[in-house]
Motif scaffolding. Structure first.
Motif, PDB file in Angstrom:
ATOM      1  N   ASP A 198     107.507  34.747 -67.235  1.00  0.00           N
ATOM      2  CA  ASP A 198     107.914  33.215 -66.772  1.00  0.00           C
ATOM      3  C   ASP A 198     108.476  32.574 -68.080  1.00  0.00           C
ATOM      4  OD1 ASP A 198     106.325  33.341 -64.465  1.00  0.00           O
ATOM      5  OD2 ASP A 198     104.512  32.589 -65.554  1.00  0.00           O
TER       6      ASP A 198
ATOM      7  N   ALA B 136     101.401  30.575 -68.424  1.00  0.00           N
ATOM      8  CA  ALA B 136     102.699  31.251 -68.200  1.00  0.00           C
ATOM      9  C   ALA B 136     102.791  32.523 -68.853  1.00  0.00           C
ATOM     10  CB  ALA B 136     103.750  30.260 -69.093  1.00  0.00           C
ATOM     11  N   SER B 137     103.236  33.577 -68.261  1.00  0.00           N
ATOM     12  CA  SER B 137     103.288  34.892 -68.665  1.00  0.00           C
ATOM     13  C   SER B 137     104.690  34.950 -69.473  1.00  0.00           C
ATOM     14  CB  SER B 137     103.286  35.838 -67.386  1.00  0.00           C
ATOM     15  OG  SER B 137     104.601  35.767 -66.649  1.00  0.00           O
TER      16      SER B 137
ATOM     17  N   ALA C 287     112.531  31.119 -67.732  1.00  0.00           N
ATOM     18  CA  ALA C 287     112.783  29.855 -68.163  1.00  0.00           C
ATOM     19  C   ALA C 287     113.964  29.992 -69.353  1.00  0.00           C
ATOM     20  CB  ALA C 287     111.341  29.118 -68.785  1.00  0.00           C
TER      21      ALA C 287
ATOM     22  N   ASP D 197     112.626  27.302 -61.769  1.00  0.00           N
ATOM     23  CA  ASP D 197     111.429  26.616 -60.988  1.00  0.00           C
ATOM     24  C   ASP D 197     111.195  25.314 -61.575  1.00  0.00           C
ATOM     25  OD1 ASP D 197     111.037  29.048 -59.480  1.00  0.00           O
ATOM     26  OD2 ASP D 197     109.568  29.728 -60.936  1.00  0.00           O
TER      27      ASP D 197
ATOM     28  N   PHE E  18     109.420  23.956 -67.302  1.00  0.00           N
ATOM     29  CA  PHE E  18     108.525  24.851 -67.774  1.00  0.00           C
ATOM     30  C   PHE E  18     107.069  24.429 -68.199  1.00  0.00           C
ATOM     31  CE2 PHE E  18     106.960  27.645 -71.142  1.00  0.00           C
ATOM     32  CZ  PHE E  18     106.832  28.684 -70.629  1.00  0.00           C
TER      33      PHE E  18
END
Length: 162
Positions: A117, A113-114, A121, A105, A108
């Protein structure tokens, strides 16, 4: 005022015996993304396009091949995508393939952010565990150790980082 100890643990992703990203740095060192990303088999074993990772291009090949069976002339090209081994490419195979796509995406963003995520990344090669850890350390320095305009002293809610 209650003081809190924050513990940051750097994630290590190991593929076979190759360490993809590891550790934590001190000071202002920053980590560059690895030149080549070595992905776990779950994210690479169904690659039919030759880029060594499951991407939207592989999903397009699978979508165009829906309905092919082991009796079809093009079967050998897409047989790998038959994840349920029933001899036919179905929507279930397509769904399984879509779960294995590495999503990139872009840059970062640590805020909000989880863990999912962060792992995505790292899998996409956008960040490393080292760079994520450094971003957390930088945030602690920026928000916990500085005096807010109009304030008299810094927050100092973090005693130690281990």
């Amino acid at each position: 005022m209650k003081k809190t100890t924050l513990r940051i643990v750097a994630a290590v992703s190991v593929v076979g015996s190759t360490i993809v990203a590891a550790g934590m740095t001190s000071g202002a060192a920053t980590a560059a993304a690895p030149a080549t990303v070595s992905l776990p088999p779950y994210y690479s074993e169904l690659d039919v396009t030759g880029d060594e990772m499951v991407t939207a291009a592989d999903l397009s090949v699978a979508a165009e091949s829906l309905g092919l069976t082991d009796a079809s002339p093009d079967w050998s090209r897409v047989a790998l995508l038959d994840t349920d081994a029933d001899g036919e490419l179905t929507i279930l195979d397509l769904a399984d393939l879509s779960q294995r796509i590495i999503y990139d995406d872009g840059p970062f963003e640590l805020v909000e952010a989880s863990v999912i995520d962060m792992q995505a990344a790292m899998n996409a090669g956008v960040a490393t565990s080292q760079s994520i850890t450094q971003e957390y350390l930088d945030r602690i320095a920026a928000y916990d150790r500085t005096v807010v305009p109009g304030g008299s002293r810094p927050l100092n809610s973090i005693i130690t980082v281990n």
